[in-house]
Design a protein around this motif. Structure first.
Motif, PDB file in Angstrom:
ATOM      1  N   ARG A 154      -9.944  -5.362  -9.882  1.00  0.00           N
ATOM      2  CA  ARG A 154     -10.975  -6.222 -10.483  1.00  0.00           C
ATOM      3  C   ARG A 154     -12.105  -6.517  -9.487  1.00  0.00           C
ATOM      4  N   ARG A 155     -11.709  -6.885  -8.269  1.00  0.00           N
ATOM      5  CA  ARG A 155     -12.732  -7.274  -7.295  1.00  0.00           C
ATOM      6  C   ARG A 155     -13.592  -6.096  -6.849  1.00  0.00           C
ATOM      7  N   LEU A 156     -12.984  -4.926  -6.789  1.00  0.00           N
ATOM      8  CA  LEU A 156     -13.739  -3.759  -6.327  1.00  0.00           C
ATOM      9  C   LEU A 156     -14.474  -3.051  -7.466  1.00  0.00           C
ATOM     10  N   GLY A 157     -14.137  -3.467  -8.705  1.00  0.00           N
ATOM     11  CA  GLY A 157     -14.776  -2.815  -9.845  1.00  0.00           C
ATOM     12  C   GLY A 157     -14.351  -1.363  -9.995  1.00  0.00           C
ATOM     13  N   VAL A 158     -13.108  -1.098  -9.618  1.00  0.00           N
ATOM     14  CA  VAL A 158     -12.584   0.266  -9.642  1.00  0.00           C
ATOM     15  C   VAL A 158     -11.305   0.238 -10.479  1.00  0.00           C
ATOM     16  N   PRO A 159     -11.082   1.220 -11.366  1.00  0.00           N
ATOM     17  CA  PRO A 159      -9.883   1.154 -12.205  1.00  0.00           C
ATOM     18  C   PRO A 159      -8.575   1.136 -11.404  1.00  0.00           C
ATOM     19  N   PHE A 160      -7.601   0.434 -11.972  1.00  0.00           N
ATOM     20  CA  PHE A 160      -6.252   0.410 -11.387  1.00  0.00           C
ATOM     21  C   PHE A 160      -5.539   1.684 -11.803  1.00  0.00           C
ATOM     22  N   GLY A 161      -4.947   2.376 -10.838  1.00  0.00           N
ATOM     23  CA  GLY A 161      -4.214   3.598 -11.127  1.00  0.00           C
ATOM     24  C   GLY A 161      -2.740   3.333 -11.323  1.00  0.00           C
ATOM     25  N   ILE A 162      -2.031   3.198 -10.214  1.00  0.00           N
ATOM     26  CA  ILE A 162      -0.578   3.026 -10.307  1.00  0.00           C
ATOM     27  C   ILE A 162      -0.064   2.096  -9.205  1.00  0.00           C
ATOM     28  N   VAL A 163       1.156   1.597  -9.423  1.00  0.00           N
ATOM     29  CA  VAL A 163       1.922   0.991  -8.337  1.00  0.00           C
ATOM     30  C   VAL A 163       3.020   1.994  -7.972  1.00  0.00           C
ATOM     31  N   ASP A 164       3.140   2.280  -6.696  1.00  0.00           N
ATOM     32  CA  ASP A 164       4.178   3.187  -6.212  1.00  0.00           C
ATOM     33  C   ASP A 164       5.371   2.341  -5.770  1.00  0.00           C
ATOM     34  N   LEU A 165       6.529   2.620  -6.374  1.00  0.00           N
ATOM     35  CA  LEU A 165       7.699   1.759  -6.170  1.00  0.00           C
ATOM     36  C   LEU A 165       8.514   2.095  -4.920  1.00  0.00           C
ATOM     37  N   SER A 166       7.951   2.867  -4.040  1.00  0.00           N
ATOM     38  CA  SER A 166       8.768   3.306  -2.904  1.00  0.00           C
ATOM     39  C   SER A 166       9.206   2.146  -2.014  1.00  0.00           C
ATOM     40  N   LEU A 167      10.428   2.253  -1.478  1.00  0.00           N
ATOM     41  CA  LEU A 167      10.849   1.359  -0.403  1.00  0.00           C
ATOM     42  C   LEU A 167      10.448   2.048   0.892  1.00  0.00           C
ATOM     43  N   ALA A 168       9.460   1.499   1.568  1.00  0.00           N
ATOM     44  CA  ALA A 168       8.957   2.151   2.780  1.00  0.00           C
ATOM     45  C   ALA A 168       9.321   1.323   4.005  1.00  0.00           C
ATOM     46  N   PRO A 169      10.118   1.877   4.898  1.00  0.00           N
ATOM     47  CA  PRO A 169      10.512   1.112   6.075  1.00  0.00           C
ATOM     48  C   PRO A 169       9.395   1.083   7.130  1.00  0.00           C
ATOM     49  N   THR A 170       9.540   0.212   8.103  1.00  0.00           N
ATOM     50  CA  THR A 170       8.722   0.278   9.319  1.00  0.00           C
ATOM     51  C   THR A 170       9.688   0.205  10.493  1.00  0.00           C
ATOM     52  N   PRO A 171       9.214   0.518  11.701  1.00  0.00           N
ATOM     53  CA  PRO A 171      10.117   0.456  12.851  1.00  0.00           C
ATOM     54  C   PRO A 171      10.566  -0.978  13.182  1.00  0.00           C
ATOM     55  N   ALA A 172       9.980  -1.990  12.546  1.00  0.00           N
ATOM     56  CA  ALA A 172      10.354  -3.380  12.845  1.00  0.00           C
ATOM     57  C   ALA A 172      11.818  -3.622  12.490  1.00  0.00           C
ATOM     58  N   ILE A 173      12.471  -4.440  13.309  1.00  0.00           N
ATOM     59  CA  ILE A 173      13.855  -4.817  13.025  1.00  0.00           C
ATOM     60  C   ILE A 173      13.877  -5.586  11.699  1.00  0.00           C
ATOM     61  N   GLY A 174      14.820  -5.241  10.821  1.00  0.00           N
ATOM     62  CA  GLY A 174      14.919  -5.939   9.547  1.00  0.00           C
ATOM     63  C   GLY A 174      14.045  -5.343   8.460  1.00  0.00           C
ATOM     64  N   ASP A 175      13.459  -4.162   8.708  1.00  0.00           N
ATOM     65  CA  ASP A 175      12.604  -3.537   7.698  1.00  0.00           C
ATOM     66  C   ASP A 175      13.049  -2.092   7.497  1.00  0.00           C
ATOM     67  N   SER A 176      14.376  -1.926   7.378  1.00  0.00           N
ATOM     68  CA  SER A 176      14.966  -0.591   7.448  1.00  0.00           C
ATOM     69  C   SER A 176      15.714  -0.230   6.168  1.00  0.00           C
ATOM     70  N   VAL A 177      15.503   0.987   5.676  1.00  0.00           N
ATOM     71  CA  VAL A 177      16.280   1.484   4.534  1.00  0.00           C
ATOM     72  C   VAL A 177      17.719   1.780   4.978  1.00  0.00           C
ATOM     73  N   ALA A 178      17.862   2.290   6.216  1.00  0.00           N
ATOM     74  CA  ALA A 178      19.205   2.577   6.739  1.00  0.00           C
ATOM     75  C   ALA A 178      20.078   1.315   6.731  1.00  0.00           C
ATOM     76  N   ASP A 179      19.479   0.170   7.070  1.00  0.00           N
ATOM     77  CA  ASP A 179      20.239  -1.089   7.078  1.00  0.00           C
ATOM     78  C   ASP A 179      20.813  -1.401   5.694  1.00  0.00           C
ATOM     79  N   ILE A 180      20.058  -1.079   4.640  1.00  0.00           N
ATOM     80  CA  ILE A 180      20.534  -1.340   3.272  1.00  0.00           C
ATOM     81  C   ILE A 180      21.768  -0.481   2.990  1.00  0.00           C
ATOM     82  N   LEU A 181      21.692   0.791   3.379  1.00  0.00           N
ATOM     83  CA  LEU A 181      22.811   1.707   3.125  1.00  0.00           C
ATOM     84  C   LEU A 181      24.050   1.236   3.898  1.00  0.00           C
ATOM     85  N   GLU A 182      23.809   0.773   5.124  1.00  0.00           N
ATOM     86  CA  GLU A 182      24.944   0.304   5.931  1.00  0.00           C
ATOM     87  C   GLU A 182      25.510  -0.996   5.370  1.00  0.00           C
ATOM     88  N   GLU A 183      24.636  -1.831   4.809  1.00  0.00           N
ATOM     89  CA  GLU A 183      25.096  -3.090   4.211  1.00  0.00           C
ATOM     90  C   GLU A 183      26.014  -2.814   3.011  1.00  0.00           C
TER      91      GLU A 183
END
Lengths: 452, 89
Positions: free
Chosen positions: A263-292
């Motif tokens: 809305r603010r940019l005046g550009v159509p909305f395309g999609i939301v990508d549902l990916s779970l994307a990790p970062t190297p930060a502690i506590g932001d890991s997909v591997a941790d979920i699998l181990e949990e």
């Protein structure tokens, strides 16, 4: 009305569980920039990108400030450059990458994707020139990301392109040897690439897309991990339900931000990508979920099943929360960008073979994997062929982003810094795939591609 | 536009007075207040209406943040939509 529990829950997710919007990516068509004169074409590309995206970063920061939700990256994807540059009378496509890089720097985005070619059925002269230019382009720019689609379920696998990409990856690593082969971290080889992916390094603005569009990638492995910590010993039905509920919440936030940005940019909305994307930060890991879920380490037997459940539940929860879901939409398992993956790879508990199996059930493929610097181009091509086969036969996107780290051997670590993290060098098979790769030609499309 | 002001910190005299004085001086209307002690910390939530606010959202956020730092509190302001999106259907 005030509901303190809801406010606390949301802010805990943001403050303690690394909930964020991973990227707002503006897709920009460059088809209007076509010009026979390469200098004019480059100027049009620069002007077009800087005009469309002039308010992208500021808008992202405003939304971040008003909703109190971090928006980690603001990025741009453009029409595959091979399509644009082919109109020009030039052999060297590096200047087009530089135009993209300059424009990205001017508007303040950290990555711009679309130095790309789609060659799943064969090459045009422009495709070949673009692929030839990739190593230099990635070495001479900071922000440009490149991708090449070598296979689709409909077309089969272009094995000439697969072989060529093995060599291109090797050359990219050599030209960026002083930064550990950084060029390869910005280069993705796809099967079944999607046109609306907001995530780097594989984003490009597909030819079926509108003139300009806003796509949003949400994240939140930490939130899912935290939710599962309360589910110890529960059966998988309960685990799946918990992940679905969490994914729904995360995605609703993504949808809100995407609509607001659009809305603010005046550009159509395309999609939301549902990916779970990790970062190297502690506590932001997909591997941790699998181990949990009960695995002593990611890579253990059971990892593929755990990942299949996670990937499916994220989609089921997310799809109801967004009006348009697209992009890659699956859990990412980049080895260098996920603290748990790094840990398991360093201990030798996570191997390339297991990762390959995991890519059968999730997005997106062998991602950010460092292998020894002396790995032959044919072996890298064969790794790409295997991943492409998984994508083509299973009707899904797969990709390879692999770094043959110059001068490094198994056990070394390559540090790319920032979101790209650090990659332990993993062993590859020492068997020779050269004769296989040198056959060339196309692997035909599978039977089930004939749906009409 | 409605927003939630969240104040977290060590309990002390005058927290509510300080925050509400600042909000009043910028013509921000307080619609609802809730407070509790969470894990030993004073926690206050205010639902506010910014329709007549004299500052931009970011200026108000900065003013609240500065006020919080003076008193050793964390004060943040967020638009209500984010909570509705995540918790209401």
């Amino acid at each position: 009305m005030l509901n303190p529990q809801e406010i606390i829950a949301t802010n805990e997710m943001i403050d303690q569980q690394n909930l964020d919007i991973r990227t707002i990516t503006m897709g920009i068509s460059l088809l209007g920039c076509i010009d026979p004169d390469p200098a004019v074409c480059c100027r049009k590309i620069y002007d077009r990108i800087t005009k469309c995206a002039e308010n992208l970063v500021k808008t992202g920061e405003d939304i971040e400030s008003e909703f109190g939700i971090p928006i980690v990256n603001k990025r741009i994807s453009v029409t595959p450059m091979a399509l644009i540059a082919e109109s020009c009378n030039t052999e060297d496509y590096v200047p087009f990458a530089k135009a993209m890089d300059d424009a990205a720097r001017e508007v303040g985005v950290n990555f711009i994707g679309g130095f790309s070619a789609l060659v799943h059925k064969g090459f045009t002269p422009g495709d070949l020139r673009l692929i030839e230019s990739i190593p230099e382009a990635l070495a001479q720019t900071q922000r440009v990301c490149s991708s090449v689609n070598v296979a689709t379920t409909k077309a089969g696998i272009n094995m000439d392109a697969v072989a060529k990409m093995g060599q291109t990856i090797k050359k990219s690593a050599q030209l960026t040897a002083d930064s550990g082969g950084m060029g390869c971290a910005k280069l993705v080889v796809f099967a079944n690439a999607v046109e609306d992916n907001p995530f780097m390094a594989g984003a490009f603005h597909g030819i079926g897309e509108p003139d300009c569009v806003i796509n949003v990638g949400v994240s939140g492995p930490g939130v899912v991990y935290h939710a599962l910590k309360t589910m110890k010993g529960q059966p998988f039905d309960e685990v799946a339900e918990t992940i679905k509920k969490t994914a729904f919440r995360i995605t609703r936030m993504g949808q809100l931000v995407a609509q607001e940005a659009s809305r603010r940019l005046g550009v159509p909305f395309g999609i939301v990508d549902l990916s779970l994307a990790p970062t190297p930060a502690i506590g932001d890991s997909v591997a941790d979920i699998l181990e949990e879920m009960g695995l002593s380490s990611v890579g253990a037997h059971g990892t593929t099943a755990a990942l299949a459940l996670l990937n499916d539940a994220v989609k089921k929860g997310g799809v109801m929360a967004s009006s348009h879901v697209g992009g890659l939409s699956g859990a990412f398992i980049p080895v260098s960008e996920d603290a748990g993956m790094i840990r398991a790879a360093q201990k030798g508990l996570l191997t390339l073979s297991k990762l390959e199996a995991m890519t059968c059930v999730c997005s997106v493929g062998l991602d950010m994997i460092a292998v020894p610097g002396d790995t032959p181009a044919e072996t890298i091509a064969a790794i790409i062929a295997d991943e492409a086969a998984i994508g083509v036969v299973n009707n899904k996107t797969t990709a390879v982003r692999i770094i043959p780290a110059p001068g490094k051997i198994v056990g070394d670590v390559v540090d790319f810094g920032g979101l790209l993290g650090s990659a332990p060098v993993m062993p590859v098979s020492e068997c020779d795939s050269g004769t296989f790769i040198r056959r060339g030609g196309r692997i035909p499309a599978p039977m089930h591609s004939l749906k009409n | 536009m409605r927003a939630i002001v969240t104040v977290i910190g060590k309990d002390q005299v005058g927290i509510i007075a300080g925050v509400s004085t600042l909000l009043a001086s910028e013509d921000v209307n307080i619609l609802d207040i809730s407070q509790t002690v969470l894990q030993g910390y004073f926690t206050m939530f205010m639902l506010v209406d910014l329709a007549a606010c004299r500052l931009s959202f970011r200026e108000l956020a900065d003013a609240l943040d500065k006020k919080g730092q003076e008193r050793g509190l964390t004060i943040r302001i967020q638009r209500t939509e984010i909570f509705d999106a995540m918790h209401r259907i």
